[in-house]
Design a protein around this motif. Structure first.
Motif, PDB file in Angstrom:
ATOM      1  N   PRO A 450      17.885  19.439  -4.614  1.00  0.00           N
ATOM      2  CA  PRO A 450      16.908  19.015  -3.599  1.00  0.00           C
ATOM      3  C   PRO A 450      15.624  18.544  -4.261  1.00  0.00           C
ATOM      4  CG  PRO A 450      17.912  21.097  -2.986  1.00  0.00           C
ATOM      5  CD  PRO A 450      18.350  20.824  -4.401  1.00  0.00           C
ATOM      6  N   VAL A 451      14.988  17.542  -3.665  1.00  0.00           N
ATOM      7  CA  VAL A 451      13.740  17.012  -4.209  1.00  0.00           C
ATOM      8  C   VAL A 451      12.596  17.313  -3.245  1.00  0.00           C
ATOM      9  CG1 VAL A 451      14.852  15.183  -5.540  1.00  0.00           C
ATOM     10  CG2 VAL A 451      14.152  14.739  -3.174  1.00  0.00           C
ATOM     11  N   LEU A 452      11.398  17.387  -3.798  1.00  0.00           N
ATOM     12  CA  LEU A 452      10.177  17.601  -3.027  1.00  0.00           C
ATOM     13  C   LEU A 452       9.254  16.409  -3.212  1.00  0.00           C
ATOM     14  CD1 LEU A 452       9.490  21.319  -4.006  1.00  0.00           C
ATOM     15  CD2 LEU A 452      10.010  20.519  -1.696  1.00  0.00           C
ATOM     16  N   PRO A 453       8.598  15.941  -2.165  1.00  0.00           N
ATOM     17  CA  PRO A 453       7.562  14.926  -2.364  1.00  0.00           C
ATOM     18  C   PRO A 453       6.504  15.453  -3.325  1.00  0.00           C
ATOM     19  CG  PRO A 453       8.068  15.158  -0.028  1.00  0.00           C
ATOM     20  CD  PRO A 453       8.749  16.306  -0.733  1.00  0.00           C
ATOM     21  N   GLY A 454       6.090  14.617  -4.257  1.00  0.00           N
ATOM     22  CA  GLY A 454       5.122  15.044  -5.267  1.00  0.00           C
ATOM     23  C   GLY A 454       3.940  14.097  -5.339  1.00  0.00           C
ATOM     24  N   PHE A 455       2.757  14.673  -5.664  1.00  0.00           N
ATOM     25  CA  PHE A 455       1.523  13.886  -5.709  1.00  0.00           C
ATOM     26  C   PHE A 455       0.642  14.384  -6.841  1.00  0.00           C
ATOM     27  CE2 PHE A 455       3.159  14.550  -1.485  1.00  0.00           C
ATOM     28  CZ  PHE A 455       3.311  13.268  -1.001  1.00  0.00           C
ATOM     29  N   MET A 456       0.083  13.466  -7.580  1.00  0.00           N
ATOM     30  CA  MET A 456      -0.917  13.790  -8.591  1.00  0.00           C
ATOM     31  C   MET A 456      -2.184  13.027  -8.240  1.00  0.00           C
ATOM     32  SD  MET A 456      -2.850  12.756 -11.351  1.00  0.00           S
ATOM     33  CE  MET A 456      -2.123  11.208 -11.875  1.00  0.00           C
ATOM     34  N   VAL A 457      -3.326  13.670  -8.327  1.00  0.00           N
ATOM     35  CA  VAL A 457      -4.583  12.994  -8.022  1.00  0.00           C
ATOM     36  C   VAL A 457      -5.670  13.502  -8.955  1.00  0.00           C
ATOM     37  CG1 VAL A 457      -5.214  14.688  -6.242  1.00  0.00           C
ATOM     38  CG2 VAL A 457      -6.210  12.404  -6.179  1.00  0.00           C
ATOM     39  N   TRP A 458      -6.500  12.574  -9.404  1.00  0.00           N
ATOM     40  CA  TRP A 458      -7.634  12.922 -10.260  1.00  0.00           C
ATOM     41  C   TRP A 458      -8.828  12.070  -9.854  1.00  0.00           C
ATOM     42  CZ3 TRP A 458      -9.745   9.779 -14.427  1.00  0.00           C
ATOM     43  CH2 TRP A 458     -10.793  10.419 -15.111  1.00  0.00           C
ATOM     44  N   CYS A 459      -9.931  12.752  -9.589  1.00  0.00           N
ATOM     45  CA  CYS A 459     -11.178  12.076  -9.198  1.00  0.00           C
ATOM     46  C   CYS A 459     -10.965  11.180  -7.967  1.00  0.00           C
ATOM     47  CB  CYS A 459     -11.761  11.269 -10.345  1.00  0.00           C
ATOM     48  SG  CYS A 459     -12.523  12.298 -11.608  1.00  0.00           S
ATOM     49  N   GLY A 460     -10.741  11.794  -6.844  1.00  0.00           N
ATOM     50  CA  GLY A 460     -10.539  11.068  -5.608  1.00  0.00           C
ATOM     51  C   GLY A 460      -9.680  11.885  -4.662  1.00  0.00           C
ATOM     52  N   GLY A 461      -8.929  11.212  -3.857  1.00  0.00           N
ATOM     53  CA  GLY A 461      -8.103  11.937  -2.899  1.00  0.00           C
ATOM     54  C   GLY A 461      -7.015  11.064  -2.301  1.00  0.00           C
ATOM     55  N   LEU A 462      -6.029  11.742  -1.704  1.00  0.00           N
ATOM     56  CA  LEU A 462      -4.928  11.070  -1.029  1.00  0.00           C
ATOM     57  C   LEU A 462      -4.766  11.653   0.368  1.00  0.00           C
ATOM     58  CD1 LEU A 462      -2.169  11.199  -3.836  1.00  0.00           C
ATOM     59  CD2 LEU A 462      -3.669   9.274  -3.305  1.00  0.00           C
ATOM     60  N   SER A 463      -4.302  10.840   1.292  1.00  0.00           N
ATOM     61  CA  SER A 463      -3.945  11.317   2.623  1.00  0.00           C
ATOM     62  C   SER A 463      -2.527  10.852   2.934  1.00  0.00           C
ATOM     63  CB  SER A 463      -4.921  10.801   3.684  1.00  0.00           C
ATOM     64  OG  SER A 463      -4.926   9.390   3.716  1.00  0.00           O
ATOM     65  N   LEU A 464      -1.761  11.709   3.610  1.00  0.00           N
ATOM     66  CA  LEU A 464      -0.359  11.424   3.895  1.00  0.00           C
ATOM     67  C   LEU A 464      -0.161  11.122   5.368  1.00  0.00           C
ATOM     68  CD1 LEU A 464       1.313  14.398   1.984  1.00  0.00           C
ATOM     69  CD2 LEU A 464       0.358  12.298   1.048  1.00  0.00           C
ATOM     70  N   ASN A 465       0.851  10.351   5.631  1.00  0.00           N
ATOM     71  CA  ASN A 465       1.291  10.107   6.998  1.00  0.00           C
ATOM     72  C   ASN A 465       2.775  10.442   7.044  1.00  0.00           C
ATOM     73  OD1 ASN A 465       1.451   9.388   9.638  1.00  0.00           O
ATOM     74  ND2 ASN A 465       1.212   7.186   9.311  1.00  0.00           N
ATOM     75  N   THR A 466       3.105  11.570   7.660  1.00  0.00           N
ATOM     76  CA  THR A 466       4.499  11.986   7.748  1.00  0.00           C
ATOM     77  C   THR A 466       4.963  11.929   9.198  1.00  0.00           C
ATOM     78  OG1 THR A 466       3.972  14.343   8.060  1.00  0.00           O
ATOM     79  CG2 THR A 466       4.089  13.526   5.798  1.00  0.00           C
ATOM     80  N   GLY A 467       6.176  12.419   9.460  1.00  0.00           N
ATOM     81  CA  GLY A 467       6.726  12.313  10.801  1.00  0.00           C
ATOM     82  C   GLY A 467       7.053  10.878  11.152  1.00  0.00           C
ATOM     83  N   MET A 468       7.476  10.103  10.143  1.00  0.00           N
ATOM     84  CA  MET A 468       7.753   8.684  10.352  1.00  0.00           C
ATOM     85  C   MET A 468       9.240   8.409  10.190  1.00  0.00           C
ATOM     86  SD  MET A 468       4.604   6.884   8.286  1.00  0.00           S
ATOM     87  CE  MET A 468       4.821   5.357   9.191  1.00  0.00           C
ATOM     88  N   GLN A 469       9.757   7.517  11.025  1.00  0.00           N
ATOM     89  CA  GLN A 469      11.105   7.026  10.843  1.00  0.00           C
ATOM     90  C   GLN A 469      11.132   6.009   9.711  1.00  0.00           C
ATOM     91  OE1 GLN A 469      11.881   5.566  14.879  1.00  0.00           O
ATOM     92  NE2 GLN A 469      13.596   6.999  14.940  1.00  0.00           N
ATOM     93  N   VAL A 470      12.327   5.774   9.191  1.00  0.00           N
ATOM     94  CA  VAL A 470      12.466   4.686   8.223  1.00  0.00           C
ATOM     95  C   VAL A 470      12.254   3.377   8.976  1.00  0.00           C
ATOM     96  CG1 VAL A 470      13.995   3.541   6.596  1.00  0.00           C
ATOM     97  CG2 VAL A 470      14.102   6.024   6.864  1.00  0.00           C
ATOM     98  N   PRO A 471      11.258   2.561   8.605  1.00  0.00           N
ATOM     99  CA  PRO A 471      10.978   1.324   9.345  1.00  0.00           C
ATOM    100  C   PRO A 471      12.183   0.380   9.343  1.00  0.00           C
ATOM    101  CG  PRO A 471       9.152   1.877   7.876  1.00  0.00           C
ATOM    102  CD  PRO A 471      10.274   2.794   7.524  1.00  0.00           C
ATOM    103  N   SER A 472      12.312  -0.386  10.398  1.00  0.00           N
ATOM    104  CA  SER A 472      13.423  -1.332  10.510  1.00  0.00           C
ATOM    105  C   SER A 472      13.423  -2.322   9.356  1.00  0.00           C
ATOM    106  CB  SER A 472      13.333  -2.079  11.844  1.00  0.00           C
ATOM    107  OG  SER A 472      13.384  -1.176  12.928  1.00  0.00           O
ATOM    108  N   ALA A 473      12.230  -2.766   8.948  1.00  0.00           N
ATOM    109  CA  ALA A 473      12.147  -3.727   7.849  1.00  0.00           C
ATOM    110  C   ALA A 473      12.671  -3.123   6.556  1.00  0.00           C
ATOM    111  CB  ALA A 473      10.700  -4.200   7.672  1.00  0.00           C
TER     112      ALA A 473
END
Length: 496
Positions: A450-473
């Motif tokens: 099993p894999v886990l979503p992973g994030f690395m950040v330095w000097c700043g920040g990230l925001s996530l948007n989850t609960g999304m379907q795979v887009p049709s495109a």
């Protein structure tokens, strides 16, 4: 004795519960009775208002018709009075001339008789009696202003209570769930031309089938829908299903709800795992920010233990006045220069999609996936257990894909938002421009854990948007994509 007591206790409990049920039902009946009385009074009041309004309209129409009749009477009377006056004047002049002519017959003198005859002739020629039209200019008929209210009387006699609209029928086949939008379509069981609009209600749930009374969210309401379908867009699919129901309304009353329909809206929902993040990261649900004050107490303990192969520079320590970091007791948290945080939900099968947006001043960050076995000193993309794309805005700007300590430079512009597509069963990890859905890079591998979503950040920040379907495109691009390019395959590795 004890068994009898237990049996008696059960009987007492049953009776008490039944008494409670009866009392609750009595309360419901009293409340319903009160509602009937109040609603009846309201309906009677509304009925009085409607009839008063109808009487007012009839009075206005009657007054208008009376005015029309009086105006027509005045017009004809004026025409006839004028004609009558002209005739009286002409008759008076004619009688005077007749009397003068009769007297002239008795004149003996030829000269005077000739003079009188000429005068009579001139006066006859100019007499108004010979220029009059002896036909009335208007008739005495007023039939064109007669009324026949038989049709209206029949309509009034058919006045009855407005029928309640029937319940619409939602057609699940015509409903569509795609791109975090839901289109709901319905129809009426029979044509009803008195329907003014529809009301759509929906709520999220984790239960399949009919809505449940307990543990359910409140219904959200969309009012004044003129058509027989509606699209809810920009939804966050943070539950497995959504319940929908719709009712039709005419101008006075709303009908019964349709049978509720449950549509599946399942998508990957995860938050950041604060308990295992680096001390220099401040994590809140779906946001992570660099916190240079968070790891001061830890620095002396881990000095010399950092991953010597790290390519991420040690940031200069400056205070940003943030609140103290949350206490994190997990021994597996990331440390050293592995400024990493993982998602709290493992991916074990299926296709999933999420998006990441970086702050404008973020110096360095990575986005990808990793096995749970990723070491506390490991950085994303520098082991054979992690895959990512890395953005570096420190000193020089670079954009690259990383896996197993191999780097592939990406000759594309870093997008504002990055979309991540993970096909666990198909062994594919792809990154997209979330706005244009342009493919940035794809890894092809075989996930053995099993894999886990992973994030690395330095000097700043990230925001996530989850609960999304795979887009049709994205689905379309995945179908048309034929494996990986030669340059991409150099980073791909079938992991143990």
């Amino acid at each position: 004795m004890d068994s009898q007591k237990e049996a008696l206790q059960r009987i007492i409990s049953t009776l008490a519960n039944k008494n409670d049920e009866i009392q609750n039902f009595i309360d419901i009946l009293n409340q319903t009775l009160k509602g009937v009385q109040e609603n009846s009074s309201n309906i009677l009041s509304e009925l009085d208002e409607e009839f008063d309004s109808l009487y007012s309209i009839l009075d206005e129409v009657k007054e208008s018709m009376i005015n029309s009749i009086k105006q027509e009477q005045a017009r004809k009377s004026q025409e006839l009075q004028s004609q009558l006056s002209q005739c009286n004047n002409a008759l008076e002049n004619s009688e005077e001339l007749l009397e003068f002519a009769t007297r002239s017959l008795d004149i003996k003198e030829p000269e005077e008789f000739s003079k009188a005859a000429r005068q009579i002739k001139d006066r006859v020629t100019m007499a108004s009696a010979f220029r009059l039209s002896l036909k009335p200019k208007v008739s005495d008929s007023m039939t064109h202003l007669m009324v026949d209210f038989s049709q209206e009387r029949q309509i009034l006699q058919t006045l009855k209570f407005l029928p309640v609209p029937k319940a619409p029928e939602i057609d699940p086949v015509e409903c569509l769930v795609a791109d975090n939008s839901v289109t709901v379509a319905w129809r009426m069981p029979e044509e009803d031309n008195k329907i003014d609009h529809f009301i759509l209600e929906y709520r999220k749930t984790n239960f399949d089938g009919l809505p449940r009374v307990k543990d359910e969210r409140c219904w959200e309401i969309i009012d004044n829908i003129k058509g027989t379908e509606y699209t809810l867009s920009g939804l966050k699919f943070d539950s497995k299903y959504m319940n929908f129901r719709v009712r039709a309304c005419n101008r006075a009353v709303a009908g019964e709800y349709s049978d509720p329909v449950t549509l599946e809206t399942k998508a990957l929902n995860f938050s950041l795992d604060n308990s295992s993040s680096h001390l220099n990261l401040r994590v809140e649900d779906t946001c992570v920010e660099w916190d240079p004050t968070g790891g001061k107490g830890q620095e002396s303990k881990i000095k010399g233990k950092e991953n010597k192969g790290s390519g991420t520079p040690s940031p200069k320590r400056t205070s940003i006045g943030s609140r103290p970091p949350a206490v994190r007791g997990s021994r597996d948290r990331f440390t050293g220069e592995s400024y990493t945080v993982l998602g709290d939900t493992a991916i074990e099968s299926g296709q999933h999609y999420w998006e990441v947006k970086a702050q404008k001043d973020c110096k360095s960050y990575s986005v990808g996936v990793a096995y749970k076995t990723l070491g506390k000193f490991d950085q994303l993309g520098k082991t054979n257990t992690s895959w990512c794309i890395h953005v570096n805005n420190w000193l020089q700007n670079t954009f690259a894909a990383k896996h197993n300590n191999k780097v592939k430079a990406l000759d594309v512009t870093v997008p504002e938002r990055i979309g991540v597509f993970c096909d666990f069963d198909g062994g594919q990890l792809s990154f997209y421009d979330a706005n244009s859905k342009q493919l940035l890079y794809s890894f092809k591998t075989k996930f053995t854990q099993p894999v886990l979503p992973g994030f690395m950040v330095w000097c700043g920040g990230l925001s996530l948007n989850t609960g999304m379907q795979v887009p049709s495109a994205v689905r379309t691009l995945q179908k048309s994509e034929n494996g990986m390019t030669g340059s991409a395959s150099s980073l791909n590795n079938i992991t143990q």
